[in-house]
Design a protein around this motif. Structure first.
Motif, mmCIF file in Angstrom:
data_model
loop_
_atom_site.group_PDB
_atom_site.id
_atom_site.type_symbol
_atom_site.label_atom_id
_atom_site.label_comp_id
_atom_site.label_asym_id
_atom_site.label_seq_id
_atom_site.Cartn_x
_atom_site.Cartn_y
_atom_site.Cartn_z
ATOM 1 N N THR A 52 24.475 43.535 80.747
ATOM 2 C CA THR A 52 23.527 42.485 81.111
ATOM 3 C C THR A 52 22.234 43.129 81.610
ATOM 4 N N ILE A 53 21.157 42.369 81.567
ATOM 5 C CA ILE A 53 19.836 42.915 81.872
ATOM 6 C C ILE A 53 19.656 43.220 83.359
ATOM 7 N N ASP A 54 19.915 42.263 84.224
ATOM 8 C CA ASP A 54 19.627 42.428 85.653
ATOM 9 C C ASP A 54 20.697 43.196 86.409
ATOM 10 N N VAL A 55 21.953 42.906 86.143
ATOM 11 C CA VAL A 55 23.041 43.509 86.912
ATOM 12 C C VAL A 55 23.577 44.774 86.252
ATOM 13 N N GLY A 56 23.456 44.862 84.939
ATOM 14 C CA GLY A 56 24.020 45.998 84.218
ATOM 15 C C GLY A 56 25.532 45.877 84.052
ATOM 16 N N PHE A 57 26.012 44.654 84.082
ATOM 17 C CA PHE A 57 27.435 44.332 83.962
ATOM 18 C C PHE A 57 27.830 44.396 82.482
ATOM 19 N N PRO A 58 28.962 45.009 82.152
ATOM 20 C CA PRO A 58 29.379 45.057 80.741
ATOM 21 C C PRO A 58 29.558 43.647 80.176
ATOM 22 N N ILE A 59 28.839 43.350 79.107
ATOM 23 C CA ILE A 59 28.842 41.995 78.557
ATOM 24 C C ILE A 59 30.177 41.632 77.912
ATOM 25 N N TRP A 60 30.961 42.645 77.547
ATOM 26 C CA TRP A 60 32.259 42.327 76.936
ATOM 27 C C TRP A 60 33.164 41.584 77.915
ATOM 28 N N ILE A 61 32.961 41.808 79.207
ATOM 29 C CA ILE A 61 33.746 41.091 80.209
ATOM 30 C C ILE A 61 33.349 39.608 80.209
ATOM 31 N N ASN A 62 32.060 39.318 80.044
ATOM 32 C CA ASN A 62 31.623 37.926 79.910
ATOM 33 C C ASN A 62 32.276 37.274 78.697
ATOM 34 N N TYR A 63 32.310 37.999 77.590
ATOM 35 C CA TYR A 63 32.845 37.458 76.340
ATOM 36 C C TYR A 63 34.366 37.338 76.351
ATOM 37 N N LEU A 64 35.006 37.996 77.278
ATOM 38 C CA LEU A 64 36.468 37.981 77.344
ATOM 39 C C LEU A 64 37.029 36.570 77.542
ATOM 40 N N ILE A 65 36.201 35.669 78.065
ATOM 41 C CA ILE A 65 36.671 34.297 78.267
ATOM 42 C C ILE A 65 36.995 33.619 76.942
ATOM 43 N N MET A 66 36.349 34.009 75.864
ATOM 44 C CA MET A 66 36.607 33.363 74.571
ATOM 45 C C MET A 66 38.055 33.545 74.110
ATOM 46 N N PRO A 67 38.573 34.776 74.000
ATOM 47 C CA PRO A 67 39.978 34.885 73.595
ATOM 48 C C PRO A 67 40.946 34.317 74.633
ATOM 49 N N ILE A 68 40.571 34.391 75.906
ATOM 50 C CA ILE A 68 41.429 33.803 76.941
ATOM 51 C C ILE A 68 41.476 32.282 76.768
ATOM 52 N N ALA A 69 40.318 31.663 76.600
ATOM 53 C CA ALA A 69 40.267 30.207 76.420
ATOM 54 C C ALA A 69 40.980 29.787 75.137
ATOM 55 N N GLY A 70 40.800 30.551 74.061
ATOM 56 C CA GLY A 70 41.500 30.243 72.818
ATOM 57 C C GLY A 70 43.005 30.292 72.989
ATOM 58 N N THR A 71 43.474 31.283 73.725
ATOM 59 C CA THR A 71 44.915 31.403 73.984
ATOM 60 C C THR A 71 45.415 30.239 74.826
ATOM 61 N N LEU A 72 44.686 29.905 75.884
ATOM 62 C CA LEU A 72 45.089 28.787 76.746
ATOM 63 C C LEU A 72 45.105 27.468 75.974
#
Length: 166
Positions: free
Chosen positions: A116-136
């Motif tokens: 991410t731009i401001d925090v420098g947080f790995p964006i893949w962690i943000n995207y991880l919600i997609m497979p989690i939500a799909g599974t749920l």
């Protein structure tokens, strides 16, 4: 499933509350103290998106999604049954699509080391919600299908329910 219900609700509520708290903090800092907190936007956006995506599964469990009852109520029993089966199939397929698309997003972002731009947080962690939500969602659609067919089977008198009563 009760354990999953509790975990989903707890995570959704906690993420939502933290997201709102950070949002309020950001507004307070900007408009009262005149100090903009650019990192807060990234964090509360991620937290709220996670809370909402987890909430999709809870909403499905409790039948809180948008439905077109006007049409469904006018259908005869056979058409309602057909509609229910089609809904379960399309919902399951959509869940699988969200899972696979999200998994592709996660692996791509991870391999490219996007942050991410401001925090420098790995964006893949943000995207991880997609497979989690799909599974749920897939779990919930399977649960709904199980309940629909078992309930229907027990109401019509077929299946193992009669044998268990003997």
């Amino acid at each position: 499933m009760k354990y999953l219900d509790r975990v989903e609700s707890a995570f959704s509520i906690i993420l939502f509350l933290f997201g709102i708290a950070i949002s309020l903090y950001s507004v307070f800092m900007r408009y009262v103290l005149g100090s903009s907190q650019s990192w807060a936007t990234e964090i509360y956006t991620m937290l709220l998106v996670w809370a909402i995506f987890i909430g999709f599964s809870s909403a499905l469990k409790e039948d809180k999604h948008i439905a077109i009852d006007v049409l469904y109520d006018r259908f005869g029993p056979k058409m309602q049954q057909f509609s229910q089966i089609v809904t379960l199939l399309i919902g399951s397929a959509f869940s699988i699509f969200i899972f696979w698309t999200g998994l592709d997003m996660v692996t791509t972002a991870y391999s490219q080391d996007i942050k991410t731009i401001d925090v420098g947080f790995p964006i893949w962690i943000n995207y991880l919600i997609m497979p989690i939500a799909g599974t749920l969602l897939f779990i919930r659609f399977c649960e709904k299908a199980y309940r629909y067919f078992i309930k229907k089977e027990n109401v019509t008198g077929g299946g193992d329910a009669e044998w268990k009563q003997l």
